[in-house]
Design a protein around this motif. Structure first.
Motif, PDB file in Angstrom:
ATOM      1  N   GLY A  36       9.404   2.994   7.575  1.00 38.99           N
ATOM      2  CA  GLY A  36       8.868   1.879   8.329  1.00 38.99           C
ATOM      3  C   GLY A  36       7.358   1.779   8.297  1.00 38.99           C
ATOM      4  N   GLY A  37       6.750   2.528   7.373  1.00 33.96           N
ATOM      5  CA  GLY A  37       5.297   2.482   7.228  1.00 33.96           C
ATOM      6  C   GLY A  37       4.902   1.628   6.042  1.00 33.96           C
ATOM      7  N   LEU A  38       3.898   2.102   5.291  1.00 29.96           N
ATOM      8  CA  LEU A  38       3.429   1.400   4.120  1.00 29.96           C
ATOM      9  C   LEU A  38       4.200   1.883   2.908  1.00 29.96           C
ATOM     10  CD1 LEU A  38       1.283  -0.571   2.892  1.00 29.96           C
ATOM     11  CD2 LEU A  38      -0.201   1.447   2.607  1.00 29.96           C
ATOM     12  N   ALA A  39       4.764   0.959   2.153  1.00 30.05           N
ATOM     13  CA  ALA A  39       5.515   1.308   0.957  1.00 30.05           C
ATOM     14  C   ALA A  39       4.686   0.957  -0.263  1.00 30.05           C
ATOM     15  CB  ALA A  39       6.850   0.564   0.921  1.00 30.05           C
TER      16      ALA A  39
ATOM     17  N   THR B 174     -10.215  17.393  -1.289  1.00 30.70           N
ATOM     18  CA  THR B 174      -9.499  16.475  -2.179  1.00 30.70           C
ATOM     19  C   THR B 174      -8.256  17.174  -2.731  1.00 30.70           C
ATOM     20  OG1 THR B 174     -11.596  15.473  -2.838  1.00 30.70           O
ATOM     21  CG2 THR B 174      -9.695  15.023  -4.231  1.00 30.70           C
ATOM     22  N   PRO B 175      -7.100  16.554  -2.525  1.00 27.27           N
ATOM     23  CA  PRO B 175      -6.776  15.455  -1.612  1.00 27.27           C
ATOM     24  C   PRO B 175      -7.001  15.872  -0.154  1.00 27.27           C
ATOM     25  CG  PRO B 175      -5.001  15.814  -3.222  1.00 27.27           C
ATOM     26  CD  PRO B 175      -5.898  17.013  -3.278  1.00 27.27           C
ATOM     27  N   PRO B 176      -7.124  14.914   0.741  1.00 23.82           N
ATOM     28  CA  PRO B 176      -7.351  15.254   2.145  1.00 23.82           C
ATOM     29  C   PRO B 176      -6.113  15.886   2.779  1.00 23.82           C
ATOM     30  CG  PRO B 176      -7.021  12.892   1.901  1.00 23.82           C
ATOM     31  CD  PRO B 176      -7.105  13.451   0.509  1.00 23.82           C
ATOM     32  N   VAL B 177      -6.351  16.787   3.733  1.00 25.42           N
ATOM     33  CA  VAL B 177      -5.233  17.463   4.405  1.00 25.42           C
ATOM     34  C   VAL B 177      -5.225  17.176   5.911  1.00 25.42           C
ATOM     35  CG1 VAL B 177      -5.203  19.322   2.714  1.00 25.42           C
ATOM     36  CG2 VAL B 177      -6.564  19.574   4.801  1.00 25.42           C
ATOM     37  N   GLY B 178      -6.043  16.224   6.342  1.00 29.73           N
ATOM     38  CA  GLY B 178      -6.095  15.901   7.756  1.00 29.73           C
ATOM     39  C   GLY B 178      -7.392  15.191   8.088  1.00 29.73           C
ATOM     40  N   GLY B 179      -7.470  14.691   9.296  1.00 27.21           N
ATOM     41  CA  GLY B 179      -8.651  13.965   9.736  1.00 27.21           C
ATOM     42  C   GLY B 179      -8.265  12.602  10.288  1.00 27.21           C
ATOM     43  N   ASN B 180      -9.261  11.831  10.673  1.00 18.97           N
ATOM     44  CA  ASN B 180      -9.010  10.463  11.143  1.00 18.97           C
ATOM     45  C   ASN B 180      -8.322   9.675  10.038  1.00 18.97           C
ATOM     46  OD1 ASN B 180     -10.284  11.207  13.494  1.00 18.97           O
ATOM     47  ND2 ASN B 180     -12.255  10.300  12.932  1.00 18.97           N
ATOM     48  N   HIS B 181      -7.509   8.708  10.404  1.00 20.02           N
ATOM     49  CA  HIS B 181      -6.699   8.029   9.389  1.00 20.02           C
ATOM     50  C   HIS B 181      -6.271   6.650   9.871  1.00 20.02           C
ATOM     51  CE1 HIS B 181      -4.168  10.668  11.938  1.00 20.02           C
ATOM     52  NE2 HIS B 181      -3.408   9.579  12.033  1.00 20.02           N
ATOM     53  N   ASN B 182      -5.686   5.921   8.950  1.00 19.14           N
ATOM     54  CA  ASN B 182      -5.167   4.590   9.258  1.00 19.14           C
ATOM     55  C   ASN B 182      -3.963   4.694  10.196  1.00 19.14           C
ATOM     56  OD1 ASN B 182      -3.459   1.992   8.632  1.00 19.14           O
ATOM     57  ND2 ASN B 182      -5.480   1.561   7.789  1.00 19.14           N
TER      58      ASN B 182
ATOM     59  N   PRO C 187      -3.508   5.239  -0.883  1.00 18.45           N
ATOM     60  CA  PRO C 187      -4.701   5.249  -0.030  1.00 18.45           C
ATOM     61  C   PRO C 187      -4.733   6.540   0.785  1.00 18.45           C
ATOM     62  CG  PRO C 187      -3.456   3.192   0.210  1.00 18.45           C
ATOM     63  CD  PRO C 187      -2.583   4.140  -0.521  1.00 18.45           C
ATOM     64  N   ASP C 188      -5.826   7.273   0.707  1.00 17.57           N
ATOM     65  CA  ASP C 188      -5.949   8.539   1.428  1.00 17.57           C
ATOM     66  C   ASP C 188      -5.622   8.403   2.912  1.00 17.57           C
ATOM     67  OD1 ASP C 188      -6.624   9.967  -0.795  1.00 17.57           O
ATOM     68  OD2 ASP C 188      -8.781  10.044  -0.374  1.00 17.57           O
ATOM     69  N   MET C 189      -6.149   7.364   3.524  1.00 23.06           N
ATOM     70  CA  MET C 189      -6.043   7.237   4.983  1.00 23.06           C
ATOM     71  C   MET C 189      -4.599   7.031   5.450  1.00 23.06           C
ATOM     72  SD  MET C 189      -9.489   4.967   5.652  1.00 23.06           S
ATOM     73  CE  MET C 189      -9.140   4.711   7.390  1.00 23.06           C
ATOM     74  N   ASN C 190      -3.777   6.433   4.605  1.00 28.83           N
ATOM     75  CA  ASN C 190      -2.363   6.255   4.961  1.00 28.83           C
ATOM     76  C   ASN C 190      -1.563   7.527   4.674  1.00 28.83           C
ATOM     77  OD1 ASN C 190      -3.358   3.384   3.669  1.00 28.83           O
ATOM     78  ND2 ASN C 190      -2.168   3.105   5.567  1.00 28.83           N
ATOM     79  N   ALA C 191      -1.907   8.204   3.575  1.00 27.67           N
ATOM     80  CA  ALA C 191      -1.206   9.441   3.222  1.00 27.67           C
ATOM     81  C   ALA C 191      -1.482  10.537   4.252  1.00 27.67           C
ATOM     82  CB  ALA C 191      -1.629   9.897   1.831  1.00 27.67           C
ATOM     83  N   VAL C 192      -2.710  10.590   4.763  1.00 28.13           N
ATOM     84  CA  VAL C 192      -3.050  11.582   5.780  1.00 28.13           C
ATOM     85  C   VAL C 192      -2.198  11.385   7.033  1.00 28.13           C
ATOM     86  CG1 VAL C 192      -4.866  12.343   7.375  1.00 28.13           C
ATOM     87  CG2 VAL C 192      -5.381  12.062   4.949  1.00 28.13           C
ATOM     88  N   HIS C 193      -1.927  10.132   7.362  1.00 27.09           N
ATOM     89  CA  HIS C 193      -1.068   9.856   8.519  1.00 27.09           C
ATOM     90  C   HIS C 193       0.336  10.437   8.290  1.00 27.09           C
ATOM     91  CE1 HIS C 193      -0.155   6.778  11.940  1.00 27.09           C
ATOM     92  NE2 HIS C 193       0.470   7.928  12.125  1.00 27.09           N
ATOM     93  N   SER C 194       0.805  10.399   7.043  1.00 27.26           N
ATOM     94  CA  SER C 194       2.112  10.982   6.716  1.00 27.26           C
ATOM     95  C   SER C 194       2.094  12.494   6.928  1.00 27.26           C
ATOM     96  CB  SER C 194       2.490  10.667   5.264  1.00 27.26           C
ATOM     97  OG  SER C 194       2.589   9.279   5.047  1.00 27.26           O
ATOM     98  N   LEU C 195       0.970  13.126   6.585  1.00 22.04           N
ATOM     99  CA  LEU C 195       0.852  14.567   6.811  1.00 22.04           C
ATOM    100  C   LEU C 195       0.905  14.886   8.302  1.00 22.04           C
ATOM    101  CD1 LEU C 195      -1.971  15.614   4.273  1.00 22.04           C
ATOM    102  CD2 LEU C 195       0.501  15.398   3.895  1.00 22.04           C
ATOM    103  N   GLU C 196       0.313  14.017   9.111  1.00 22.14           N
ATOM    104  CA  GLU C 196       0.335  14.201  10.560  1.00 22.14           C
ATOM    105  C   GLU C 196       1.770  14.215  11.097  1.00 22.14           C
ATOM    106  OE1 GLU C 196      -2.160  12.402  14.330  1.00 22.14           O
ATOM    107  OE2 GLU C 196      -1.138  10.970  13.001  1.00 22.14           O
ATOM    108  N   HIS C 197       2.657  13.518  10.396  1.00 25.08           N
ATOM    109  CA  HIS C 197       4.061  13.447  10.804  1.00 25.08           C
ATOM    110  C   HIS C 197       4.876  14.628  10.276  1.00 25.08           C
ATOM    111  CE1 HIS C 197       4.116   8.836  11.757  1.00 25.08           C
ATOM    112  NE2 HIS C 197       3.139   9.491  12.377  1.00 25.08           N
ATOM    113  N   GLY C 198       4.209  15.551   9.575  1.00 28.56           N
ATOM    114  CA  GLY C 198       4.899  16.752   9.105  1.00 28.56           C
ATOM    115  C   GLY C 198       5.416  16.691   7.687  1.00 28.56           C
ATOM    116  N   SER C 199       4.844  15.816   6.869  1.00 19.66           N
ATOM    117  CA  SER C 199       5.308  15.718   5.486  1.00 19.66           C
ATOM    118  C   SER C 199       4.474  16.603   4.561  1.00 19.66           C
ATOM    119  CB  SER C 199       5.247  14.269   5.001  1.00 19.66           C
ATOM    120  OG  SER C 199       3.895  13.838   4.911  1.00 19.66           O
TER     121      SER C 199
END
Length: 225
Positions: free
Chosen positions: A220-223, A104-112, A128-140
Motif C-alpha cells: 500500500g505504499g509506493l510501487a 550509501t545506501p542509507p540505513v535510516g534517518g528522516n524519510h518520506n 528513491p532513498d527516502m521511500n526505501a528508508v521508510h521500508s527499513l523502518e518497517h523492518g524490511s
C-alpha cells in the motif's frame, strides 16, 4: 523268595534314584534357561539405551548443523563484516525536503512519509532513498547491487526476496560494494548470492530487533518498477 523280594527293592531304589536325577537335571536346565533369558533381557535393555542415547546425540548434532554452525542461517553474534549505526541517533521524522544520508545506501534517518512496497518486491530500477528508508523502518531488508553483479547472483537474490515478506531489492549505481544488504541501522557487503551472510542477515533482520515499527505495513505504499 527273599532273593526275589530283594531284587524288587533294588530295582525300586534304582528307579527312585533315576527319577531324582532326572528332576535334578530338569531343575538345572530351567535355571540355565532362566539365566540366559535374563542376560538377554538385560542385553536388549542396554542396547535400547544405547540406541536412544545415540539417536539423541545425532539429533543434537543435526540441530547444531541446522542452526547454521556449518555456514549460513545463524543469528548468534555479529555478522562478519557488518556495519552498524546507533539507532537512537538516526532520525525518523517524515519530511518532504531532500535528505542527504551519511551512508550509501542509507540505513535510516528522516524519510518520506510513503514507504516503498516491500512485500518481496524486486525492482529493476533504482529507488528513491527516502521511500526505501521508510521500508527499513518497517523492518524490511533491502538488497542492492551494481551493474558489476553477476546475472546469476541477481537472479538468485531476486528469487529469495520474492519469497520473503518484508524485503525488497533494487539496483543501486555508485554504492561501494557490488552486492549489499541493508536494514535499519545495519549493513553488510557480501561476495555473492551464495555468501552465508545473506541468509544470516535475512534471518536476523527481517522484522528483527532493530525494527522501529515492527508489523507496520509493507504494502500500500509506493510501487516502483
Amino acid at each position: 523268595m527273599a532273593s526275589t523280594q530283594g531284587s524288587k527293592n533294588d530295582r525300586k531304589t534304582r528307579i527312585e534314584e533315576m527319577r531324582r536325577a532326572e528332576k535334578s537335571r530338569e531343575r538345572r536346565v530351567r535355571i540355565a534357561v532362566i539365566t540366559v533369558a535374563a542376560v538377554a533381557v538385560v542385553g536388549l535393555a542396554g542396547f535400547g539405551t544405547y540406541l536412544v542415547s545415540n539417536s539423541s546425540s545425532g539429533s543434537k548434532s543435526d540441530s547444531a548443523a541446522s542452526d547454521g554452525k556449518s555456514g549460513g542461517g545463524t543469528t548468534a553474534g555479529p555478522i562478519k563484516g557488518e556495519r552498524d549505526w546507533d539507532i537512537k541517533k538516526l532520525g525518523r521524522t517524515h519530511v518532504t525536503t531532500k535528505v542527504h544520508y551519511p551512508m550509501t545506501p542509507p540505513v535510516g534517518g528522516n524519510h518520506n512519509q510513503v514507504w516503498m512496497d516491500c512485500n518481496g518486491n524486486v525492482y529493476t530500477k533504482p529507488l528513491p532513498d527516502m521511500n526505501a528508508v521508510h521500508s527499513l523502518e518497517h523492518g524490511s531488508v533491502w538488497v542492492t547491487y551494481t551493474d558489476k553483479a553477476p546475472a546469476a547472483d541477481v537472479k538468485k537474490l531476486g528469487a529469495k526476496v520474492a519469497r520473503t515478506p518484508y524485503s525488497l531489492m533494487s539496483p543501486y549505481p555508485g554504492q561501494p560494494g557490488t552486492i549489499m544488504l541493508s536494514a535499519w541501522g545495519k549493513q553488510v557487503t557480501v561476495d555473492s548470492a551464495d555468501d552465508p551472510r545473506v541468509n544470516q542477515f535475512f534471518t536476523k533482520y527481517v522484522q528483527g530487533p532493530q525494527t522501529p515499527e515492527p508489523g507496520a505495513a509493507c504494502t500500500g505504499g509506493l510501487a516502483g518498477q
